[in-house]
Design a protein around this motif. Structure first.
Motif, mmCIF file in Angstrom:
data_model
loop_
_atom_site.group_PDB
_atom_site.id
_atom_site.type_symbol
_atom_site.label_atom_id
_atom_site.label_comp_id
_atom_site.label_asym_id
_atom_site.label_seq_id
_atom_site.Cartn_x
_atom_site.Cartn_y
_atom_site.Cartn_z
ATOM 1 N N LEU A 98 58.503 21.531 54.094
ATOM 2 C CA LEU A 98 57.079 21.774 54.114
ATOM 3 C C LEU A 98 56.428 20.244 53.782
ATOM 4 O O LEU A 98 55.493 19.955 54.626
ATOM 5 C CB LEU A 98 56.503 22.862 53.163
ATOM 6 N N HIS A 99 56.928 19.686 52.949
ATOM 7 C CA HIS A 99 56.356 18.422 52.688
ATOM 8 C C HIS A 99 56.441 17.472 53.780
ATOM 9 O O HIS A 99 55.601 16.546 54.190
ATOM 10 C CB HIS A 99 56.909 17.681 51.415
ATOM 11 N N LEU A 108 60.519 23.649 50.238
ATOM 12 C CA LEU A 108 59.330 22.884 49.864
ATOM 13 C C LEU A 108 59.433 21.637 50.719
ATOM 14 O O LEU A 108 58.454 20.822 50.941
ATOM 15 C CB LEU A 108 59.312 22.803 48.392
ATOM 16 N N PHE A 146 58.736 11.883 46.888
ATOM 17 C CA PHE A 146 58.715 13.248 46.120
ATOM 18 C C PHE A 146 59.454 14.267 46.852
ATOM 19 O O PHE A 146 59.901 15.184 46.382
ATOM 20 C CB PHE A 146 56.990 13.442 46.476
ATOM 21 N N VAL A 202 49.326 16.975 50.055
ATOM 22 C CA VAL A 202 49.728 17.062 51.180
ATOM 23 C C VAL A 202 50.411 18.084 51.622
ATOM 24 O O VAL A 202 49.981 18.849 52.611
ATOM 25 C CB VAL A 202 50.784 15.866 51.179
ATOM 26 N N PHE A 235 45.747 18.905 59.245
ATOM 27 C CA PHE A 235 45.486 17.526 59.943
ATOM 28 C C PHE A 235 46.225 17.675 61.426
ATOM 29 O O PHE A 235 45.766 16.680 62.183
ATOM 30 C CB PHE A 235 46.294 16.477 59.176
ATOM 31 N N LEU A 245 51.860 15.168 59.654
ATOM 32 C CA LEU A 245 50.914 15.409 60.297
ATOM 33 C C LEU A 245 49.596 14.821 59.512
ATOM 34 O O LEU A 245 48.775 13.917 60.005
ATOM 35 C CB LEU A 245 50.520 17.048 60.394
ATOM 36 N N TYR A 246 49.616 14.524 58.114
ATOM 37 C CA TYR A 246 48.444 13.777 57.498
ATOM 38 C C TYR A 246 48.529 12.477 57.656
ATOM 39 O O TYR A 246 47.514 11.708 57.928
ATOM 40 C CB TYR A 246 48.692 14.141 55.968
ATOM 41 N N ALA A 290 58.523 8.136 43.849
ATOM 42 C CA ALA A 290 57.420 8.636 43.777
ATOM 43 C C ALA A 290 56.253 8.179 42.676
ATOM 44 O O ALA A 290 55.290 7.834 43.206
ATOM 45 C CB ALA A 290 57.476 10.280 43.655
ATOM 46 N N LEU A 342 52.592 29.206 52.373
ATOM 47 C CA LEU A 342 53.519 28.111 53.216
ATOM 48 C C LEU A 342 54.803 27.873 52.506
ATOM 49 O O LEU A 342 55.926 27.715 53.219
ATOM 50 C CB LEU A 342 52.739 26.732 53.106
ATOM 51 N N ALA A 376 55.602 7.058 48.457
ATOM 52 C CA ALA A 376 55.649 7.756 47.140
ATOM 53 C C ALA A 376 55.995 9.439 47.922
ATOM 54 O O ALA A 376 56.419 10.163 47.132
ATOM 55 C CB ALA A 376 54.313 7.775 46.902
ATOM 56 N N GLN A 377 55.250 9.574 48.771
ATOM 57 C CA GLN A 377 55.582 11.082 49.344
ATOM 58 C C GLN A 377 57.113 11.162 49.850
ATOM 59 O O GLN A 377 57.607 12.346 49.680
ATOM 60 C CB GLN A 377 54.722 11.170 50.644
ATOM 61 N N VAL A 436 56.840 18.216 57.030
ATOM 62 C CA VAL A 436 55.877 18.387 58.163
ATOM 63 C C VAL A 436 54.688 17.982 57.710
ATOM 64 O O VAL A 436 53.671 17.347 58.524
ATOM 65 C CB VAL A 436 56.108 19.790 58.586
ATOM 66 N N ALA A 437 53.861 18.400 56.577
ATOM 67 C CA ALA A 437 52.733 18.340 56.251
ATOM 68 C C ALA A 437 52.349 16.940 55.934
ATOM 69 O O ALA A 437 51.508 16.236 56.732
ATOM 70 C CB ALA A 437 52.264 18.914 54.615
ATOM 71 N N HIS A 438 53.230 16.081 55.394
ATOM 72 C CA HIS A 438 52.908 14.688 55.310
ATOM 73 C C HIS A 438 52.859 13.985 56.668
ATOM 74 O O HIS A 438 52.088 13.175 56.723
ATOM 75 C CB HIS A 438 54.192 14.067 54.444
ATOM 76 N N ALA A 446 50.084 10.714 60.092
ATOM 77 C CA ALA A 446 49.713 10.508 61.719
ATOM 78 C C ALA A 446 48.183 10.341 61.780
ATOM 79 O O ALA A 446 47.531 9.328 62.298
ATOM 80 C CB ALA A 446 50.357 11.210 62.549
ATOM 81 N N TYR A 447 47.477 11.223 61.130
ATOM 82 C CA TYR A 447 46.105 11.321 61.313
ATOM 83 C C TYR A 447 45.382 10.084 60.610
ATOM 84 O O TYR A 447 44.531 9.297 61.139
ATOM 85 C CB TYR A 447 45.507 12.587 60.790
#
Lengths: 837, 524
Positions: B330-331, B327, B315, A403, A410, B337-338, B288, B439, B311-312, B333-335, B340-341
């Motif tokens: 970052l987690h 971090l 974390f 992730v 994504f 987007l991931y 997590a 990142l 879990a995410q 935001v990244a989570h 939602a997709y």
């Protein structure tokens, strides 16, 4: 009845359901076709708690719509409406222990729901094809033993309130039959009610039952025996025994339990009046459709054209082809189209590049006989990289790193979906030449090619270009994508079969062999494979075929296909709400829909299907059949021994009826025979769907496939089959194939033979053939019936079951079939009536 | 002192929730009657909100923070924009635009389509208000409003008992979260005499941390845990699949992570309390590991995704507890987007044709992978300029990242294709490392320089957590016979059931707030 027979009998009633990887339409009543429609209705209501006919308001609405266009019949409709309005009596139902608990002490969630979830949980894990990274460890054991191993450790049922469940499971034998035998004794089901009770248990997890029945069927096609369905039954039974034990001290519960077996099996013969009325209304709707269909067909003897056609195009019998064929023929009088099952007579097993096993590309009633391997270079990433990457994505530890490192990408993927652009691929080449490796002995090739041509009825007068056009569909993010593909190709697109057929028929050696058998294919005739995308109505042509064709022919073919595509999209635009667009904008819109990941109704599939016509194309050419008819070419004159008729009636006709009844059932009772709402679908085990959190495996079609949110897009009508041949030829086939005869005599389909003059039709019922009149002949006949003087005729009085409640000519009912025996010059000599059905 | 820049940027930012609020103002029945135009207008409002949020975020990242306060009666409406809120604003408005656009086609023909559009817009407006809030009261109110709006979306199909049960579970847990925030409001007022963040965070670092401040940090952390589905409050989340897919996408990507946002936003207060930090490490880390374990066993795509979210989120909290707030952002935001997709594309999960599978990593490949990963991360950190050994916390995180990388390299190197795989096995992890470290640096800049008062995790805690994570790795590497072992098999069965937390929670809710069968019957 012994327990073994009861188990076998109950299992035989379960229809097989294919997984979503290659969804094939299934007749949900396939195990019931040896019963009359009314009997099946009764059984499904009592044991399945499911409906085979729509409710009275549906029919009242549908009948109301027809008022006015059938003057003179209003009083008959009123009578029918009155009987529909009558209150429906409460009918006895058979309950499993879970059902009875929910009935007597309702709670949310009820026992039924909890136990279906429990079974569904372990079945999903047992049959999982790759969703869970940590799969069920006991999948090398049988379903029942694997479940048992899990269940004796699973605390969930006890936490839900099922006392001592693990101990109960541990005490069960490993042999499912023994478990059922002991269970039947424990819950006290009398012998006579055993099959129904077991059937009830299977129906309560009908999705998994159907999926497992499919596996059993596959095993038996491979020559293996599988008793997995019995194992599922045993699993379900263990729960029912446990729930039954929960109520062992509840006297009222126990009394109800015993009473239902005493009464339920006695009334199998009687049919409730409200059901009769609804069935009559259903027939009325069907007769009305038949009436309009028959009126459209071109009468007279088929005429054979002698001129050489400019293009011959072979399409699948699929109802969506009807629209395209009509549009293509409209481009030029010298274009001839042919309807044939979309696997083109080639039972293939196809193995894509890099795949570890082949998939069958033929109707599910057949076993593949020819293996085709794809040798074209692999596209996409190598498997070892995708494997390692997916492990990185899904493993318990690295999913966090995944992730953080790739999550932002994504965001770009989301934005890309937003701006999904249509592909620019109308009528262009799609495959690299060659690349298919067909495992077929040289000496068999000619014979196979000859059979293909014979079955298509294409033996002479070949056009310079013969397009062999399979069909597939393009949808995005759609678990039910394969339900839109070609059923004749086993739920896959038909391009591989088309390419193999074209290659075979272009082979010089095969051509020489064909000439030896008396089929002279001109040297300048070129077979070209194509794929009709039913979502966009584009046709993609196989590069190798197109390149070899003469330039002028090729350009003309492209132009015709594009024009036909435009016309076809125009016709379908109304159903998609896109009427206002120009041709090019419409093309772009449907292509965009096909790529839109939020589109749940990219195309309407086979919704609306209602009839199957096996006749020469002249009967239907130029006639707008509204994309509701399966069209199979059949010329009785060239089939003196009835071999092709037999093939048509036992394969394509049966498949069409499966498709038709799948749509029928998914429309009438979506909660039992359909798969609910697409918006809630939760893909399970990478092969099926749950609706929401859990529940049974969902089978059949989603509600969105038959309903547009405002009204039904599929009008639930049983298939009307019309064959252009003499009744005697049809009877010869029915006599040899009981299962086909049962479909007809038990009203699962309506079967008609077309009179050679094309003016009247013969209808096959359980009591034989009756003649059906249309148009002026019928009106004339009606006048006679209505003549009061006629009623007094002794001849009529001899038919005791005669009824004048409804008449045929207004399209209201065919129950009153007119048998008109004609003398050479006198049309109305004898009239006899009998109530059919 | 407010400048024109402040005014412009805060107005742009405030326009985003305002647009969605306006889109959601008409009544449900009106929206249902005009479902198609309403859906189109909703999608347009989403795009406009995204545009104005983008402009605001760009301004903040380029020119620095801005804020604006307006007194409305006794309440003060504060918009505070720093890089944290600008990032969250951009993220959430992007997700809303995507989800509203997706729903336009997806929900076509639905009975309550207008009602759905309405509450989707209002939920979005509430979340956007939350992220730009400049004071604690506003944040708490926006948070509560988010949950109440979401409740309407969870009940889109009230005839489904599962939907109502899950909504009730969520409702009860959210109200408990509200109680925590209410308590936090009281404590904050007692300690600081204000709810304004700038004033609250301006306390000199040298002052000793008062007991009230400790209590505030702990209660805020607890509130965040309750609202972001941390164990044992996660049980409602996997049961919310009884509502259409876009709701799941928004909930998992845009709403649930508000817990993480709260912790990061309040980090100046939370990081001064060792108890709160320990709570984050222990509960986050446990959540997590626990949820990842359950996720591995789920056979349906949406349930698997739901446990993955839990879990995410765990974390992310774990990272917060270790002081790695950058971090964690970052987690977050990244989570989002991931996830939602992943939800929106969950209809694509039908198995493709199966290809040959890679063998399990060999010992040699594993050793090579481990060596290579350690070297790559060490060199990369030096080049990019990220100090991974400054504290025990960042060392633990770097270790987890390196282990994941090692397993990836080992997986690639186990394939029977010698030449290309060596290159791929080296390039792929190297590229991931570079991306990760860059990142890492970027998101560290999103937050004000830390007070430097991280309470270092004790080596014991670090070792314990690392062990748990290592067990997760082992679960995958076990050969088939070992998976049938009694204990492993039993662990599998319990994990498959989510360790029974859902069943217990369902029974608990049924006991205190039972669903009436009569209503359920009526809907059926």
């Amino acid at each position: 009845m012994s327990t073994t027979d009861a188990v076998a009998g109950a299992c035989a009633l379960v229809p097989p359901y294919w997984p979503l990887t290659h969804f094939v339409a299934v007749n949900p009543f396939v195990g019931l076709s040896d019963r009359s429609f009314a009997e099946a209705e009764r059984l499904l209501d009592r044991v399945g708690h499911a409906q085979l006919l729509a409710d009275a308001p549906f029919y009242l609405n549908a009948l109301a719509e027809s008022r006015g266009d059938s003057a003179g019949a209003d009083h008959d409709l009123n009578a029918l409406a009155r009987s529909l309005d009558a209150p429906s009596p409460q009918r006895e139902r058979l309950h499993a222990a879970t059902d009875l608990s929910d009935l007597l002490r309702p709670s949310v969630p009820g026992w039924h729901a909890l136990i279906v979830d429990e079974i569904s949980k372990w079945c999903a894990s047992y049959y999982d094809q790759g969703q869970a990274a940590w799969g069920m460890p006991w999948r090398d054991r049988s379903l029942f033993v694997a479940w048992k191993t899990a269940a004796i450790q699973d605390l969930n049922p006890e936490l839900m309130g099922l006392h001592g469940f693990r101990q109960h499971v541990a005490s069960c034998a490993d042999d499912p039959r023994q478990v059922i035998e002991q269970g039947l004794a424990a819950v006290g089901v009398p012998l006579a009610a055993r099959q129904d009770y077991l059937h009830r248990l299977l129906m309560s997890v009908s999705g998994w039952s159907g999926y497992i029945q499919h596996r059993v069927r596959q095993a038996s096609m491979n020559g293996d025996q599988s008793d997995e369905l019995v194992q599922l039954l045993a699993v379900r039974f263990v729960f029912d025994v446990a729930v039954h034990a929960e109520h062992s001290t509840n006297r009222i519960w126990q009394e109800r339990w015993a009473a239902q077996f005493a009464t339920a099996n006695g009334d199998a013969g009687s049919v409730a009046t409200d059901v009769e009325a609804r069935h009559a209304a259903q027939r009325t709707l069907e007769h009305r459709y038949q009436h309009t269909l028959f009126a459209k067909l071109t009468p007279g003897a088929p005429t054979e054209s002698v001129e050489r056609p400019a293009l011959q195009a072979v399409f699948c019998i699929d109802v969506r082809s009807e629209v395209f064929r009509r549009a293509l023929e409209a481009q030029h009088p010298a274009i001839q189209t042919i309807g044939f099952a979309g696997f083109f007579g080639l039972p293939l097993a196809y193995r894509p590049t890099g795949a570890d096993h082949a998939s069958a590309r033929c109707p599910v009633l057949l076993s593949p006989a020819i293996t085709v391997e794809d040798r074209s270079p692999a596209t996409g990433l190598p498997y070892w990289l995708t494997d390692a990457w997916s492990a990185f994505q899904t493993s318990g530890l690295s999913c966090f790193a995944f992730v953080e490192t790739t999550g932002l990408v994504f965001g770009a993927a989301l934005a890309r979906q937003w701006f999904a652009r249509e592909r620019d691929t109308p009528a262009v080449a799609r495959h690299a030449p060659g690349g298919l490796d067909v495992h077929l002995a040289a000496d068999r090739r000619t014979g196979l090619a000859l059979a293909v041509l014979q079955n298509m009825g294409l033996l002479s007068n070949f056009a310079p270009l013969v397009l062999i056009c399979g069909h597939g569909s393009t949808t995005t993010n759609n678990p039910y994508a394969s339900s839109l593909a070609c059923g004749a190709c086993g739920g896959y697109p038909g391009d591989i079969n088309a390419r193999v057929a074209a290659d075979l028929l272009n082979d010089p050696d095969v051509r020489a062999g064909l000439a030896g058998s008396g089929v002279a294919v001109p040297a300048d005739t070129r077979f070209v494979a194509g794929l009709h995308d039913t979502t966009t109505d584009d046709v993609m042509l196989d590069a190798s075929g197109v390149d070899a064709a003469a330039g002028g022919d090729r350009d003309r073919l492209s132009a015709w296909l594009q024009a036909a595509g435009n016309a076809c999209r125009r016709e379908r635009a109304a159903g998609l709400g896109l009427v206002h667009l120009s041709d090019s904008a419409l093309g772009a819109a449907v292509r965009r829909r096909s790529l839109d990941w939020s589109e749940v109704r990219a195309e309407w599939g086979l919704a609306g299907n209602a009839a199957f016509v096996a006749a020469p194309r002249n009967r239907t050419r130029g006639v707008d059949l509204g994309g509701r008819v399966f069209l199979h070419d059949y010329d009785a004159a060239s089939d003196p021994d009835g071999a092709r008729l037999e093939l048509i009636m036992t394969a394509p006709m049966v498949v069409a009826s499966w498709i038709n009844l799948q749509y029928y059932a998914s429309t009438i009772d979506n909660s039992h025979f359909g798969s609910g709402s697409k918006l809630l679908h939760n893909v399970v085990g990478a092969f099926g769907a749950w609706e929401g959190n859990s529940g049974d495996l969902r089978v059949g079609l989603p509600w969105q496939s038959v309903h547009d949110g405002e009204r039904l897009r599929h009008e639930p009508l049983r298939l009307s089959v019309l064959i252009d041949t003499m009744p005697a030829s049809i009877d010869a086939v029915l006599a040899r194939h009981d299962h086909v005869r049962q479909l007809v005599e038990h009203e699962w389909i309506h079967l008609f033979a077309l009179d050679p003059t094309g003016r009247c039709h013969w209808r096959r019922t359980a009591s034989g053939w009756t003649q059906v009149l249309t148009g002026t002949a019928a009106r004339h006949c009606l006048d006679l019936i209505r003549d009061p003087a006629l009623e007094a005729r002794p001849l009529l009085a001899t038919t005791a079951s005669m009824t004048f409640a409804s008449d045929y000519a207004t399209g209201l009912s065919g129950r009153l079939a007119a048998r008109l025996t004609r003398q050479p010059d006198d049309v109305t000599v004898i009239l006899a009536f009998e109530a059919a059905g | 002192m407010e400048t024109r820049f402040d005014l412009l940027v805060t107005l742009l930012a405030a326009a985003a929730p305002a647009l969605l609020l306006v889109a959601g103002l008409p009544s449900s029945s009106w929206m249902n009657r005009h479902a198609e135009p309403a859906a189109r207008w909703g999608a347009t409002a989403g795009v406009l909100a995204l545009l104005s949020a983008s402009a605001a975020a760009l301004g903040i990242w380029t020119f620095g923070p801005a804020s604006l306060g307006v007194d409305i009666g006794p309440m003060r409406f504060d918009v505070q924009l720093d890089r944290l809120s600008a990032t969250a604003l951009l993220l959430v408005s992007f997700l809303l635009a995507v989800v509203l656009r997706f729903s336009r086609g997806y929900m076509a023909g639905e009975r309550d389509r207008g009602h759905f559009t309405r509450w989707l817009c209002l939920t979005g407006a509430a979340v956007l208000t939350l992220v730009v809030s400049g004071n604690l009261l506003q944040l708490a109110l926006a948070w509560s409003a988010t949950s109440l709006c979401l409740h309407q979306l969870l009940l889109l199909y009230p005839e489904r008992p599962g939907a109502r049960l899950a909504a009730r579970k969520k409702f009860l847990i959210s109200r408990a979260g509200d109680v925590c925030l209410a308590a936090a409001l009281v404590l904050a007022w007692m300690e600081f005499g204000t709810w304004n963040f700038t004033t609250m965070f301006a306390t000199p670092e040298t002052t000793a941390v008062s007991p009230i401040s400790h209590a505030l940090a702990v209660i805020l952390t607890l509130g965040a845990m309750l609202k972001s589905a941390q164990f044992p409050f996660h049980t409602w989340l996997p049961d919310t699949m009884e509502t259409p897919t876009p709701v799941s996408a928004l909930m998992h990507a845009g709403v649930i992570n508000a817990g993480g946002f709260l912790v990061i936003r309040m980090s100046p207060i939370i990081e001064r309390s060792p108890a709160a930090m320990l709570m984050l490490v222990v509960i986050g880390g446990f959540t997590a590991v626990f949820a990842a374990c359950v996720m591995l066993t789920q056979a349906s795509v949406k349930r698997s995704l739901a446990f993955s979210t839990v879990a995410q989120m765990g974390f992310m909290m774990f990272e917060c507890g270790l002081g790695a707030f950058g971090l964690a952002l970052l987690h977050l935001v990244a989570h989002s987007l991931y996830k939602a997709y992943a939800f929106l594309s969950s209809g694509s999960g039908i198995a493709a044709v199966r290809t040959a599978s890679t063998p399990r990593p060999s010992a040699v490949a594993s050793l090579a992978g481990a060596t290579f990963a350690v070297a790559t991360v060490a060199v990369g950190a030096r080049v990019v300029g990220v100090n991974l050994t400054e504290s025990a916390g960042s060392f633990v995180l770097a270790g987890l990242f390196t282990t994941a990388l090692a397993s990836l390299a080992a997986g690639v190197w186990s394939a029977p294709h010698p030449r290309t795989r060596i290159l791929a096995g080296a390039l792929l992890p190297a590229a991931l490392t570079a991306g990760y470290l860059l990142l890492h640096r970027l998101f560290d800049q999103a937050l004000p320089t830390s007070a430097g008062l991280h309470q270092p995790v004790t080596p014991m805690v670090a070792a314990g957590v690392s062990l748990c994570f290592a067990a997760l790795l082992a679960a995958r590497a076990l050969p088939a016979p070992a998976r049938q072992h009694r204990f492993v098999g039993a662990l599998y069965v319990h994990a498959r059931n989510g360790f029974y937390m859902n069943t217990l929670a369902n029974r608990g809710v049924a006991a205190i707030w039972p669903l009436s069968p009569a209503v359920a019957q009526e809907f059926r």
